[in-house]
Design an enzyme around this catalytic site. Structure first.
Site, PDB file in Angstrom:
ATOM      1  N   CYS A 151      80.167  27.974  18.909  1.00 25.71           N
ATOM      2  CA  CYS A 151      79.797  28.143  20.317  1.00 25.71           C
ATOM      3  C   CYS A 151      79.767  26.775  20.982  1.00 25.71           C
ATOM      4  O   CYS A 151      79.294  25.807  20.395  1.00 25.71           O
ATOM      5  CB  CYS A 151      78.419  28.793  20.446  1.00 25.71           C
ATOM      6  N   GLN A 152      80.247  26.734  22.203  1.00 24.00           N
ATOM      7  CA  GLN A 152      80.255  25.500  22.972  1.00 24.00           C
ATOM      8  C   GLN A 152      78.819  25.102  23.326  1.00 24.00           C
ATOM      9  O   GLN A 152      78.438  23.949  23.248  1.00 24.00           O
ATOM     10  CB  GLN A 152      81.099  25.767  24.210  1.00 24.00           C
TER      11      GLN A 152
END
Length: 140
Positions: free
Chosen positions: A51-52
């Protein structure tokens, strides 16, 4: 309610909105109602890889059902994990493992996310299912 019924509810709710700006606003609202993870579980072990933004998820088995709590440092991401937790929390691990995620496509979520957020979505689903697999082995 079982997973399928919850997913149908989510599809119906998203279909009430005419455009994606309204849907994003709704996701942000859902994120605000997310069952928040306790601070003690906001550790590197509970961060979803891929996930960013930062997303923490914690799972506990209560009786024979898996209960998820989560948090994120990004409002859209918090809405995404809130949708997934709504669909999969308070369900039996076996049901989570066997559940499909077609409702994500039906609400059009993946196609309206940036590529990095879409990858994060896949990582979130994978992590919830991994928790289910881990707890399912304990139930046998």
């Amino acid at each position: 309610m079982d997973i399928k019924e919850i997913q149908e509810d989510i599809i119906a709710e998203f279909s009430m909105f005419d455009d994606w700006m309204q849907r994003y606003e709704y996701m942000i609202e859902l994120g605000k109602s997310l069952p928040l993870i306790e601070e003690t579980y906001k550790t590197d072990d509970n961060i979803i890889k891929g996930c960013q933004s930062k997303v923490w998820v914690h799972a506990e088995l209560e009786t024979d059902k898996l209960v998820f709590t989560a948090d994120s440092d990004a409002i859209i991401t918090k809405g995404i994990i809130a949708i997934l937790i709504r669909a999969f929390s308070n369900q039996k691990p076996k049901d989570i493992i066997e559940a499909d995620t077609l409702f994500i496509d039906k609400i059009g979520l993946k196609e309206h996310l940036s590529p990095t957020r879409a990858n994060g979505l896949v990582s979130m689903i994978k992590q919830l299912k991994l928790y289910a697999v881990a707890y399912q082995t304990q139930l046998k």
